[in-house]
Scaffold this active site. Structure first.
Site, PDB file in Angstrom:
ATOM      1  N   SER A   1       0.834  -1.208   0.000  1.00 12.71           N
ATOM      2  CA  SER A   1       0.000   0.000   0.000  1.00 12.71           C
ATOM      3  C   SER A   1       0.864   1.251   0.000  1.00 12.71           C
ATOM      4  CB  SER A   1      -0.869   0.056   1.251  1.00 12.71           C
ATOM      5  OG  SER A   1      -1.711  -1.055   1.325  1.00 12.71           O
TER       6      SER A   1
HETATM    7  N1  SAH Z   1       0.451  -5.783   4.198  1.00 11.48           N
HETATM    8  C1  SAH Z   1       1.030  -6.054   2.898  1.00 11.48           C
HETATM    9  C2  SAH Z   1       0.035  -5.788   1.791  1.00 11.48           C
HETATM   10  C3  SAH Z   1       0.103  -6.823   0.731  1.00 11.48           C
HETATM   11  S1  SAH Z   1      -1.248  -6.856  -0.395  1.00 11.48           S
HETATM   12  C4  SAH Z   1       2.335  -5.296   2.700  1.00 11.48           C
HETATM   13  O1  SAH Z   1       2.645  -4.407   3.516  1.00 11.48           O
HETATM   14  O2  SAH Z   1       3.085  -5.596   1.763  1.00 11.48           O
HETATM   15  C5  SAH Z   1      -2.400  -7.922   0.413  1.00 11.48           C
HETATM   16  C6  SAH Z   1      -1.944  -9.326   0.727  1.00 11.48           C
HETATM   17  O3  SAH Z   1      -3.070 -10.033   1.254  1.00 11.48           O
HETATM   18  C7  SAH Z   1      -1.452 -10.134  -0.464  1.00 11.48           C
HETATM   19  O4  SAH Z   1      -0.158 -10.618  -0.207  1.00 11.48           O
HETATM   20  C8  SAH Z   1      -2.463 -11.268  -0.561  1.00 11.48           C
HETATM   21  O5  SAH Z   1      -1.916 -12.490  -1.008  1.00 11.48           O
HETATM   22  C9  SAH Z   1      -2.947 -11.378   0.862  1.00 11.48           C
HETATM   23  N2  SAH Z   1      -4.233 -12.051   1.041  1.00 11.48           N
HETATM   24  C10 SAH Z   1      -5.356 -11.961   0.267  1.00 11.48           C
HETATM   25  N3  SAH Z   1      -6.331 -12.746   0.748  1.00 11.48           N
HETATM   26  C11 SAH Z   1      -5.844 -13.349   1.870  1.00 11.48           C
HETATM   27  C12 SAH Z   1      -6.387 -14.279   2.812  1.00 11.48           C
HETATM   28  N4  SAH Z   1      -7.613 -14.767   2.707  1.00 11.48           N
HETATM   29  N5  SAH Z   1      -5.594 -14.670   3.839  1.00 11.48           N
HETATM   30  C13 SAH Z   1      -4.322 -14.208   3.962  1.00 11.48           C
HETATM   31  N6  SAH Z   1      -3.755 -13.327   3.104  1.00 11.48           N
HETATM   32  C14 SAH Z   1      -4.510 -12.898   2.061  1.00 11.48           C
END
Ligand code: SAH
Length: 230
Positions: free
Chosen positions: A75
């Site tokens: 983000s």
């Molecule tokens: N907090 C992260 C944001 C990554 S984008 C950062 O700082 O880089 C969101 C992430 O959520 C992705 O890696 C995606 O694979 C994960 N995600 C999506 N659905 C999910 C679920 N049901 N359980 C765990 N992770 C999930």
């Protein structure tokens, strides 16, 4: 001959990853309304360029989302700061939050921000490669208070709950009952909710054992929360 300042934009201390570009970012976050000094300090100090795909390192201290591999994104710093500030705001008369769950480890950047500010961070990720890379990266940076899970976090992470705070970094179509139940009384959930292009950042407080209060604070744009592992 030593290189000219700014000629190696990807190395620490120079060019686009320099202290000056970080300071500019922090000033921008303040202008946009981030007031929690601890959050600003942590964002100033963390090496965000180590969490993004190599080709994007020079952009790491701009206020924008960036690719982290596997079609996922980190983000923009403003959103990380806003979500952290909201998550860590204590309940009225309540103690500081100590134990938080993050759903969506991704690059581990948000995880690191939390690990700087609370005692124990639990973080789950559904994509194995990302979970493993984040684990290695964060161990390498010296964090010892993060517990990683490779799992579908749609239903939270019951084994370690309840939590003082839960932060979801992917957009849900609806808030799962499991997440609400894994909040401690006085606990807070910060979660983007809604279909693509119409997502809101929602803050839900568990004010009593059987009472939750919800408000939407901003329009946001996140990758979707998906079920199952990959
Ligand atoms: N907090 C992260 C944001 C990554 S984008 C950062 O700082 O880089 C969101 C992430 O959520 C992705 O890696 C995606 O694979 C994960 N995600 C999506 N659905 C999910 C679920 N049901 N359980 C765990 N992770 C999930």
């Amino acid at each position: 001959m030593s290189p000219k300042p700014g000629s190696h934009p990807h190395s620490l201390g120079q060019g686009l990853t320099s202290p000056a570009s970080r300071a500019r970012l922090i000033a921008e976050l303040k202008r946009e309304g981030i007031v929690d000094e601890r959050v600003l300090e942590v964002l100033q100090k963390l090496p965000r360029h180590e969490f993004v795909e190599e080709a994007w390192r020079g952009e790491a201290y701009k206020n924008k989302p960036l690719p982290i591999g596997q079609s996922q994104t980190i983000s923009q710093p403003y959103i990380v700061a806003l979500m952290t500030q909201l998550l860590l705001e204590p309940a009225p008369g309540g103690a500081p939050r100590k134990k938080v769950l993050e759903i969506g480890t991704g690059s581990g950047y948000q995880t690191a921000v939390l690990a700087e500010l609370v005692q124990n961070v639990f973080s789950v990720e559904r994509i194995k490669t990302l979970s493993e890379q984040a684990r290695i990266r964060l161990r390498g940076l010296g964090y010892r208070n993060i517990h990683f899970g490779y799992a579908d976090g749609t239903a939270g992470w019951a084994a370690h709950g309840p939590y003082d705070g839960i932060i979801v970094t992917a957009a849900a179509t609806e808030v799962s009952k499991a997440m609400l139940e894994q909040l401690e009384r006085g606990g807070r959930l910060v979660i983007p909710v809604g279909p693509p292009a119409q997502q809101s950042l929602r803050v839900i407080d568990r004010v009593l054992a059987n009472k939750w209060q919800s408000r939407d604070v901003a329009g946001v744009s996140f990758v979707p929360l998906l079920e199952g592992r990959s």
